[in-house]
Design an enzyme around this catalytic site. Structure first.
Site, PDB file in Angstrom:
ATOM      1  N   ALA A   1       0.833  -1.210   0.000  1.00 47.37           N
ATOM      2  CA  ALA A   1       0.000   0.000   0.000  1.00 47.37           C
ATOM      3  C   ALA A   1       0.864   1.255   0.000  1.00 47.37           C
ATOM      4  O   ALA A   1       0.551   2.247   0.644  1.00 47.37           O
ATOM      5  CB  ALA A   1      -0.935  -0.018   1.205  1.00 47.37           C
TER       6      ALA A   1
ATOM      7  N   GLY B   1       1.190   1.079  -5.301  1.00 47.80           N
ATOM      8  CA  GLY B   1       0.087   0.162  -5.039  1.00 47.80           C
ATOM      9  C   GLY B   1      -1.219   0.919  -4.878  1.00 47.80           C
ATOM     10  O   GLY B   1      -2.271   0.498  -5.384  1.00 47.80           O
TER      11      GLY B   1
ATOM     12  N   HIS C   1       1.440  -3.896   7.270  1.00 47.51           N
ATOM     13  CA  HIS C   1       1.184  -3.229   8.553  1.00 47.51           C
ATOM     14  C   HIS C   1      -0.290  -3.253   8.945  1.00 47.51           C
ATOM     15  O   HIS C   1      -0.651  -2.832  10.035  1.00 47.51           O
ATOM     16  CB  HIS C   1       1.652  -1.765   8.499  1.00 47.51           C
ATOM     17  CG  HIS C   1       3.087  -1.618   8.074  1.00 47.51           C
ATOM     18  ND1 HIS C   1       4.130  -2.163   8.776  1.00 47.51           N
ATOM     19  CD2 HIS C   1       3.650  -0.983   7.010  1.00 47.51           C
ATOM     20  CE1 HIS C   1       5.274  -1.895   8.181  1.00 47.51           C
ATOM     21  NE2 HIS C   1       5.011  -1.188   7.099  1.00 47.51           N
TER      22      HIS C   1
ATOM     23  N   SER D   1       3.523   8.292 -10.048  1.00 45.92           N
ATOM     24  CA  SER D   1       2.200   8.053  -9.451  1.00 45.92           C
ATOM     25  C   SER D   1       1.467   9.345  -9.121  1.00 45.92           C
ATOM     26  O   SER D   1       0.244   9.424  -9.257  1.00 45.92           O
ATOM     27  CB  SER D   1       2.340   7.175  -8.207  1.00 45.92           C
ATOM     28  OG  SER D   1       3.160   7.793  -7.249  1.00 45.92           O
TER      29      SER D   1
ATOM     30  N   LYS E   1      16.480   2.336 -15.802  1.00 42.68           N
ATOM     31  CA  LYS E   1      16.413   3.805 -15.936  1.00 42.68           C
ATOM     32  C   LYS E   1      16.553   4.501 -14.581  1.00 42.68           C
ATOM     33  O   LYS E   1      16.876   5.690 -14.527  1.00 42.68           O
ATOM     34  CB  LYS E   1      15.151   4.251 -16.679  1.00 42.68           C
ATOM     35  CG  LYS E   1      13.831   3.852 -16.034  1.00 42.68           C
ATOM     36  CD  LYS E   1      13.363   4.747 -14.896  1.00 42.68           C
ATOM     37  CE  LYS E   1      12.190   4.111 -14.189  1.00 42.68           C
ATOM     38  NZ  LYS E   1      11.777   4.820 -12.968  1.00 42.68           N
TER      39      LYS E   1
ATOM     40  N   THR F   1      11.425   9.793 -15.915  1.00 46.96           N
ATOM     41  CA  THR F   1      12.089   9.765 -14.608  1.00 46.96           C
ATOM     42  C   THR F   1      13.283  10.716 -14.568  1.00 46.96           C
ATOM     43  O   THR F   1      13.585  11.304 -13.524  1.00 46.96           O
ATOM     44  CB  THR F   1      12.515   8.310 -14.277  1.00 46.96           C
ATOM     45  OG1 THR F   1      11.440   7.440 -14.609  1.00 46.96           O
ATOM     46  CG2 THR F   1      12.834   8.145 -12.821  1.00 46.96           C
TER      47      THR F   1
ATOM     48  N   ARG G   1      11.829   9.940  -7.245  1.00 44.93           N
ATOM     49  CA  ARG G   1      12.683   9.801  -6.056  1.00 44.93           C
ATOM     50  C   ARG G   1      14.137   9.558  -6.463  1.00 44.93           C
ATOM     51  O   ARG G   1      15.061  10.028  -5.806  1.00 44.93           O
ATOM     52  CB  ARG G   1      12.185   8.654  -5.156  1.00 44.93           C
ATOM     53  CG  ARG G   1      10.918   8.936  -4.362  1.00 44.93           C
ATOM     54  CD  ARG G   1       9.647   8.751  -5.148  1.00 44.93           C
ATOM     55  NE  ARG G   1       9.526   7.502  -5.848  1.00 44.93           N
ATOM     56  CZ  ARG G   1       8.904   6.409  -5.368  1.00 44.93           C
ATOM     57  NH1 ARG G   1       8.329   6.443  -4.203  1.00 44.93           N
ATOM     58  NH2 ARG G   1       8.790   5.314  -6.092  1.00 44.93           N
TER      59      ARG G   1
HETATM   60  N1  LIG Z   1       5.713   5.527  -7.109  1.00 45.69           N
HETATM   61  C1  LIG Z   1       5.750   5.446  -8.427  1.00 45.69           C
HETATM   62  O1  LIG Z   1       5.518   6.436  -9.107  1.00 45.69           O
HETATM   63  C2  LIG Z   1       6.076   4.130  -9.097  1.00 45.69           C
HETATM   64  C3  LIG Z   1       5.673   3.968 -10.409  1.00 45.69           C
HETATM   65  C4  LIG Z   1       5.970   2.772 -11.053  1.00 45.69           C
HETATM   66  C5  LIG Z   1       6.648   1.767 -10.377  1.00 45.69           C
HETATM   67  N2  LIG Z   1       7.030   1.957  -9.105  1.00 45.69           N
HETATM   68  C6  LIG Z   1       7.737   0.845  -8.451  1.00 45.69           C
HETATM   69  O2  LIG Z   1       6.843   0.210  -7.536  1.00 45.69           O
HETATM   70  C7  LIG Z   1       7.565  -0.289  -6.399  1.00 45.69           C
HETATM   71  C8  LIG Z   1       6.954   0.314  -5.137  1.00 45.69           C
HETATM   72  O3  LIG Z   1       7.149   1.714  -5.237  1.00 45.69           O
HETATM   73  P1  LIG Z   1       6.344   2.748  -4.309  1.00 45.69           P
HETATM   74  O4  LIG Z   1       6.499   4.060  -4.938  1.00 45.69           O
HETATM   75  O5  LIG Z   1       4.984   2.252  -4.007  1.00 45.69           O
HETATM   76  O6  LIG Z   1       7.263   2.665  -3.001  1.00 45.69           O
HETATM   77  P2  LIG Z   1       6.849   2.990  -1.513  1.00 45.69           P
HETATM   78  O7  LIG Z   1       8.115   3.174  -0.781  1.00 45.69           O
HETATM   79  O8  LIG Z   1       5.796   4.054  -1.480  1.00 45.69           O
HETATM   80  O9  LIG Z   1       6.161   1.627  -1.040  1.00 45.69           O
HETATM   81  C9  LIG Z   1       6.892   0.430  -0.953  1.00 45.69           C
HETATM   82  C10 LIG Z   1       5.952  -0.691  -0.582  1.00 45.69           C
HETATM   83  O10 LIG Z   1       6.713  -1.899  -0.449  1.00 45.69           O
HETATM   84  C11 LIG Z   1       6.397  -2.491   0.798  1.00 45.69           C
HETATM   85  N3  LIG Z   1       7.556  -3.206   1.342  1.00 45.69           N
HETATM   86  C12 LIG Z   1       8.816  -2.742   1.478  1.00 45.69           C
HETATM   87  N4  LIG Z   1       9.583  -3.660   2.076  1.00 45.69           N
HETATM   88  C13 LIG Z   1       8.786  -4.734   2.325  1.00 45.69           C
HETATM   89  C14 LIG Z   1       8.982  -6.000   2.923  1.00 45.69           C
HETATM   90  N5  LIG Z   1      10.173  -6.345   3.414  1.00 45.69           N
HETATM   91  N6  LIG Z   1       7.927  -6.847   2.976  1.00 45.69           N
HETATM   92  C15 LIG Z   1       6.735  -6.508   2.471  1.00 45.69           C
HETATM   93  N7  LIG Z   1       6.492  -5.314   1.894  1.00 45.69           N
HETATM   94  C16 LIG Z   1       7.488  -4.452   1.818  1.00 45.69           C
HETATM   95  C17 LIG Z   1       6.036  -1.328   1.714  1.00 45.69           C
HETATM   96  O11 LIG Z   1       5.272  -1.760   2.808  1.00 45.69           O
HETATM   97  C18 LIG Z   1       5.230  -0.457   0.744  1.00 45.69           C
HETATM   98  O12 LIG Z   1       3.915  -0.927   0.624  1.00 45.69           O
HETATM   99  C19 LIG Z   1       9.016   0.106  -6.619  1.00 45.69           C
HETATM  100  O13 LIG Z   1       9.707  -0.990  -7.188  1.00 45.69           O
HETATM  101  C20 LIG Z   1       8.938   1.259  -7.611  1.00 45.69           C
HETATM  102  O14 LIG Z   1      10.105   1.378  -8.411  1.00 45.69           O
HETATM  103  C21 LIG Z   1       6.748   3.107  -8.418  1.00 45.69           C
HETATM  104  O1  LIG Z   2       9.983   7.999  -8.185  1.00 48.79           O
HETATM  105  P1  LIG Z   2      10.777   7.003  -8.949  1.00 48.79           P
HETATM  106  O2  LIG Z   2      12.153   7.508  -9.303  1.00 48.79           O
HETATM  107  O3  LIG Z   2      10.771   5.655  -8.308  1.00 48.79           O
HETATM  108  O4  LIG Z   2      10.045   6.804 -10.362  1.00 48.79           O
HETATM  109  C1  LIG Z   2       8.725   6.352 -10.383  1.00 48.79           C
HETATM  110  C2  LIG Z   2       8.405   5.611 -11.664  1.00 48.79           C
HETATM  111  O5  LIG Z   2       9.276   4.515 -11.841  1.00 48.79           O
HETATM  112  C3  LIG Z   2       8.406   6.480 -12.887  1.00 48.79           C
HETATM  113  O6  LIG Z   2       7.955   5.744 -13.986  1.00 48.79           O
END
Ligand SMILES: NC(=O)c1ccc[n+]([C@@H]2O[C@H](COP(=O)([O-])OP(=O)(O)OC[C@H]3O[C@@H](n4cnc5c(N)ncnc54)[C@H](O)[C@@H]3O)[C@@H](O)[C@H]2O)c1
Ligand SMILES: O=P(O)(O)OC[C@H](O)CO
Length: 310
Positions: free
Chosen positions: A13, A17, A37, A116, A167, A224, A231
């Site tokens: 979440a 997600g 959590h 996101s 990337k 990105t 980030r």
């Molecule tokens: N935020 C974006 O814009 C975006 C877009 C595309 C892809 N992503 C990818 O999606 C993935 C998640 O990114 P995010 O932005 O949601 O990160 P975030 O830091 O907001 O969330 C990370 C999630 O992973 C979970 N997590 C971390 N360690 C864990 C563990 N040991 N066990 C279970 N769950 C665990 C956390 O509880 C949380 O729900 C990353 O690989 C990121 O590169 C993010």
């Molecule tokens: O915030 P970042 O750098 O993890 O990028 C988020 C996505 O991967 C962009 O597509």
């Protein structure tokens, strides 16, 4: 299962997600957003799911897989991975980890230029869902597609995933470039040279070259590397302002996968003898071995070469 799925369970979440959950919910799916959590029983939310989405960061993938293996999944459940990272223990991508753990389940990758916070604001975006199982890819395509979110499919899940993963290393370099105010020529040179570096690594790891020129490769590289919402970009940008990596990560909202990915990528490049000059400098910078300005100098003073020779 055709058309829009009825029940979607999203594990993780965090930012991504939550966004994916909202997109599926807006398409009238029933969505369960599960967090480690929350205290909610994971079994109860996966046993009725048509699609289980993993939106955890890479360090969360092995423990999530372990939990689901213990629970067991109903036959035919579609697994969708949205993680962009490399496992530090095995150096594998999330697709590999999921495939090994659940070889008989349809597995789909989702990756693209998807900041996101922009999607949460309802701004238009596009992405790719990729699978060896076309029906599963189409199901996921219809699950998320809307007039605001255009979803393409392809059949190169590894290449699709690796574009989004590699990337992030380049986004750190790009943040440095902007933070040091090196100008548009430098930025253009950096991103143009970043793409063949991604292709070199991505094809060595099993992706198809053409995939890296699509949304999940070039598309995500441009998004990105050009957005302060990233980030990974922020890590590079703030390093160039003189903050330490520890300080940056302490304050950063969410996960910058590129930090871990760089370290894993350097190990892979060493093992496979791959030429990754930008990643090498990002790695040295993250290790605190050089300053941002020294990283730029190191890249500029390399031996002169032909543009397309390796
Ligand atoms: N935020 C974006 O814009 C975006 C877009 C595309 C892809 N992503 C990818 O999606 C993935 C998640 O990114 P995010 O932005 O949601 O990160 P975030 O830091 O907001 O969330 C990370 C999630 O992973 C979970 N997590 C971390 N360690 C864990 C563990 N040991 N066990 C279970 N769950 C665990 C956390 O509880 C949380 O729900 C990353 O690989 C990121 O590169 C993010
Ligand atoms: O915030 P970042 O750098 O993890 O990028 C988020 C996505 O991967 C962009 O597509």
């Amino acid at each position: 299962m055709n058309g829009k799925a009825k029940v979607v369970t999203i594990i993780g979440a965090g930012a991504w997600g939550t966004t994916l959950g909202n997109l599926a919910f807006q398409n009238r799916s029933s969505v369960y957003l599960w967090s480690r959590h929350s205290g909610e029983d994971l079994r109860s939310v996966v046993c009725t799911a048509d699609v289980v989405v993993s939106a955890v960061s890479i360090k969360g993938v092995p423990p999530t897989i372990e939990k689901l293996q213990k629970i067991g999944l109903p036959e035919g459940t579609i697994l969708l991975t949205a993680t962009k990272g490399l496992d530090p223990v095995t150096t594998k991508t999330a697709f590999h980890l999921w495939r090994e753990a659940f070889p008989n389940f349809p597995l789909v990758v989702l990756s693209g230029p998807n900041l996101s916070k922009e999607i949460d604001r309802g701004l238009p975006a596009a992405t790719v869902v990729s699978s060896y199982e076309k029906t599963a890819a189409e199901t996921v395509q219809f699950l998320f597609a809307s007039e605001k979110f255009r979803v393409y499919i392809n059949d190169d899940p590894l290449g699709t995933e690796l574009g989004g993963t590699l990337k992030n290393v380049m986004a750190i370099a790009s943040g440095v470039c902007d933070g040091l105010q090196l100008g548009t020529n430098a930025k253009s040179a950096l991103l143009t040279r970043a793409l063949p570096e991604m292709v070199r690594v991505g094809t060595a790891l099993g992706g198809r070259a053409e995939t890296f020129f699509g949304l999940s490769g070039l598309g995500d590289l441009l998004a990105t590397c050009n957005s302060p919402l990233s980030r990974n970009y922020q890590v590079g940008y703030q390093l160039s302002l003189g903050l330490s990596l520890a300080e940056i990560l302490e304050r950063l909202e969410g996960t910058a996968e590129g930090v871990n990915t760089t370290e894993v990528l350097i190990r892979i490049a060493g093992d496979k003898n791959l030429y990754v000059p930008i990643a090498v400098q990002v790695h040295r910078l993250l290790q605190g071995e050089i300053t941002p300005a020294e990283a730029v100098t190191e890249l500029m003073r390399r031996d002169l070469k032909s543009e397309f020779d390796r």
